[in-house]
Design an enzyme around this catalytic site. Structure first.
Site, mmCIF file in Angstrom:
data_model
loop_
_atom_site.group_PDB
_atom_site.id
_atom_site.type_symbol
_atom_site.label_atom_id
_atom_site.label_comp_id
_atom_site.label_asym_id
_atom_site.label_seq_id
_atom_site.Cartn_x
_atom_site.Cartn_y
_atom_site.Cartn_z
ATOM 1 N N ASN A 99 26.219 -44.723 32.163
ATOM 2 C CA ASN A 99 27.453 -45.759 31.665
ATOM 3 C C ASN A 99 27.611 -45.715 30.440
ATOM 4 O OD1 ASN A 99 28.845 -47.946 31.027
ATOM 5 N ND2 ASN A 99 27.679 -49.332 32.142
ATOM 6 N N CYS A 116 32.979 -52.597 28.201
ATOM 7 C CA CYS A 116 33.358 -51.395 29.202
ATOM 8 C C CYS A 116 34.861 -51.555 29.546
ATOM 9 C CB CYS A 116 32.587 -52.034 30.388
ATOM 10 S SG CYS A 116 31.035 -52.011 30.119
ATOM 11 N N HIS A 168 35.929 -47.132 35.369
ATOM 12 C CA HIS A 168 34.770 -47.081 34.543
ATOM 13 C C HIS A 168 33.277 -46.899 35.396
ATOM 14 C CE1 HIS A 168 31.786 -48.450 31.971
ATOM 15 N NE2 HIS A 168 31.513 -49.831 32.536
HETATM 16 O O1 UT7 Z 1 29.337 -51.642 32.684
HETATM 17 C C1 UT7 Z 1 29.336 -53.015 32.479
HETATM 18 C C2 UT7 Z 1 29.192 -53.664 33.816
HETATM 19 N N1 UT7 Z 1 27.659 -53.507 34.287
HETATM 20 C C3 UT7 Z 1 27.564 -53.432 35.730
HETATM 21 O O2 UT7 Z 1 28.433 -53.496 36.475
HETATM 22 C C4 UT7 Z 1 26.057 -53.499 36.186
HETATM 23 C C5 UT7 Z 1 26.006 -54.248 37.222
HETATM 24 N N2 UT7 Z 1 24.856 -54.262 37.799
HETATM 25 C C6 UT7 Z 1 24.009 -53.405 38.410
HETATM 26 O O3 UT7 Z 1 24.524 -52.311 38.403
HETATM 27 C C7 UT7 Z 1 22.805 -53.711 38.893
HETATM 28 O O4 UT7 Z 1 22.587 -55.130 39.115
HETATM 29 C C8 UT7 Z 1 21.545 -52.801 38.258
HETATM 30 C C9 UT7 Z 1 21.602 -51.265 38.533
HETATM 31 C C10 UT7 Z 1 21.505 -53.344 36.781
HETATM 32 C C11 UT7 Z 1 20.272 -53.412 38.781
HETATM 33 O O5 UT7 Z 1 20.147 -53.076 40.249
HETATM 34 P P1 UT7 Z 1 19.677 -54.337 41.145
HETATM 35 O O6 UT7 Z 1 19.657 -53.813 42.485
HETATM 36 O O7 UT7 Z 1 20.706 -55.532 41.074
HETATM 37 O O8 UT7 Z 1 18.416 -54.529 41.063
HETATM 38 P P2 UT7 Z 1 17.554 -55.910 40.447
HETATM 39 O O9 UT7 Z 1 18.076 -56.236 38.858
HETATM 40 O O10 UT7 Z 1 17.677 -57.071 41.363
HETATM 41 O O11 UT7 Z 1 15.858 -55.623 40.280
HETATM 42 C C12 UT7 Z 1 15.502 -55.334 41.449
HETATM 43 C C13 UT7 Z 1 14.044 -54.971 41.292
HETATM 44 C C14 UT7 Z 1 13.115 -56.204 40.255
HETATM 45 O O12 UT7 Z 1 11.870 -56.213 40.833
HETATM 46 P P3 UT7 Z 1 11.694 -57.561 41.621
HETATM 47 O O13 UT7 Z 1 11.632 -58.612 40.983
HETATM 48 O O14 UT7 Z 1 12.343 -57.211 43.064
HETATM 49 O O15 UT7 Z 1 10.028 -57.064 41.939
HETATM 50 C C15 UT7 Z 1 13.088 -55.501 38.879
HETATM 51 O O16 UT7 Z 1 12.194 -55.888 38.195
HETATM 52 O O17 UT7 Z 1 13.932 -53.718 40.614
HETATM 53 C C16 UT7 Z 1 13.192 -53.938 39.150
HETATM 54 N N3 UT7 Z 1 13.775 -53.120 38.298
HETATM 55 C C17 UT7 Z 1 13.299 -51.743 38.321
HETATM 56 N N4 UT7 Z 1 12.482 -51.047 38.941
HETATM 57 C C18 UT7 Z 1 12.463 -49.768 38.499
HETATM 58 C C19 UT7 Z 1 14.868 -53.272 37.286
HETATM 59 N N5 UT7 Z 1 15.022 -52.199 36.860
HETATM 60 C C20 UT7 Z 1 14.153 -51.203 37.112
HETATM 61 C C21 UT7 Z 1 13.904 -49.759 36.636
HETATM 62 N N6 UT7 Z 1 13.145 -49.305 37.466
HETATM 63 N N7 UT7 Z 1 14.575 -49.209 35.841
#
Ligand code: UT7
Length: 336
Positions: free
Chosen positions: A293, A116, A263
């Site tokens: 992204n 990135c 980014h």
């Molecule tokens: O560019 C490189 C750098 N990258 C970044 O900066 C990305 C940084 N991180 C993020 O943007 C976020 O962490 C994400 C968008 C990737 C994820 O969002 P989050 O709010 O951190 O969600 P999470 O990973 O904690 O997941 C929350 C819940 C989980 O379910 P449970 O365990 O709470 O039941 C996941 O299984 O959301 C679930 N989940 C989804 N649900 C529906 C994860 N992905 C999805 C999905 N659709 N696509």
């Protein structure tokens, strides 16, 4: 000692639009979840049935536009710096393919592997070559084909919904006025977090033979892994730090920023940084809603669109900032 400035910008994205609703037909996800957590509404994914686009081909298409806008031809370019995490081939890299695709003379081509942050690293490399007087025109490209290598099942949803394909390019050219152009770049890394956002195999750590020999239906080493929350927490801190570092070095304040092009990792990250620096909506350019992204391509695509929309004007102070896998993070302070 010379300075360097961006003389032309271009971008290219594949035609195929994939909406959040389209993804619900592949995996258990929803438009609501994706928009709320990331801001993304749609992304472009190469459709291999209708398109011959690859990382290098997209990069070359973006580069052609940037060169036309800069008023230079393929014979004016002295060097190529190509940033990607998704090269067409394991080796060689994308830079040499662009040299061939654009029918350029046998100039040097260097690939940058900083995910990135790749475009700012690449810009910094080009900038140094121009500052020392070694080269006059450097083509800097960021291009990614994520869609070919994502786990498009519910298992991969935490990563797959975020990433899109596309390319952006800039022609860096010699600038005699030291107060104009790229004033400074700031590059950082913290390799102890390499595994938090990574694709392990195939590599020398996970050879293809070993992957095949294991014949494990749950094998995921060839898909990207991301510890999303950990990455998010580090991103907001490092984005802010590295922007501040650039401002301080140039004796600038937050109020001097005309446009921040972060980014496009997650709209929530951009909004956090915007708030931290007290910037208005007009001072931060985001297009993650339309492209997701695109890693090394995200800044040059966003910068190109901002320029096309008249948001980048002569004399403006433009700040670029990125954070991602490595971890790596970087910023660039530009006087347009
Ligand atoms: O560019 C490189 C750098 N990258 C970044 O900066 C990305 C940084 N991180 C993020 O943007 C976020 O962490 C994400 C968008 C990737 C994820 O969002 P989050 O709010 O951190 O969600 P999470 O990973 O904690 O997941 C929350 C819940 C989980 O379910 P449970 O365990 O709470 O039941 C996941 O299984 O959301 C679930 N989940 C989804 N649900 C529906 C994860 N992905 C999805 C999905 N659709 N696509």
């Amino acid at each position: 000692m010379y300075n360097s400035r961006i003389a032309g910008l271009g971008h290219y994205v594949p035609e195929n639009v994939v909406t959040n609703d389209d993804l619900t037909r592949l995996m258990d996800t929803s438009d609501e979840w994706i928009q709320e957590r990331t801001g993304i509404r749609e992304r472009r994914w190469i459709d291999p049935k209708t398109s011959e686009d690859t990382t290098s081909i997209m990069g070359a298409k973006a580069a052609k536009i940037a060169m036309e806008r800069a008023g230079v031809t393929k014979d004016d370019i002295d060097f190529i710096v190509f940033a990607t995490l998704s090269p067409d081939m394991y080796f060689p890299g994308g830079g040499v393919r662009v040299q061939d695709l654009l029918d350029m003379p046998t100039i040097g081509a260097l690939d940058v592997r900083n995910q990135c942050s790749g475009f700012i690293y690449a810009l910094s490399v080009g900038d140094q070559f121009i500052k020392t007087g070694m080269y006059k025109n450097v083509l800097v490209i960021g291009s990614e084909n994520h869609s070919g290598g994502l786990d498009k099942t519910t298992r991969g949803r935490g990563v797959t919904v975020i990433f899109g394909d596309g390319a952006g390019a800039a022609v860096l050219t010699r600038e005699e006025d030291p107060t104009k152009g790229i004033l400074s770049t700031h590059l950082h890394s913290e390799g102890k977090h390499a595994a938090e956002l990574a694709l392990e195999g195939p590599s020398t750590g996970r050879w293809v033979d070993a992957i095949i020999a294991d014949d494990d239906p749950n094998e995921t080493s060839y898909y990207p892994y991301m510890n999303g929350q950990f990455v998010f927490k580090n991103a907001v801190v490092r984005f802010s730090e590295v922007i501040m570092e650039g401002l301080v070095q140039n004796e600038l304040g937050k109020e001097d920023i005309n446009l921040l092009v972060p980014h496009q990792a997650n709209l929530r990250i951009s909004q956090f940084v915007q708030k931290k620096f007290g910037l208005s909506d007009d001072q931060v350019y985001n297009n993650i809603m339309r492209y997701g992204n695109t890693t090394a391509a995200s800044i040059p695509i966003a910068l190109t669109e901002a320029w096309e929309e008249g948001k980048v004007k002569e004399g403006d102070t433009i700040v670029l900032a990125a954070f991602g896998s490595g971890f790596t993070w970087a910023s660039a302070i530009i006087k347009w």
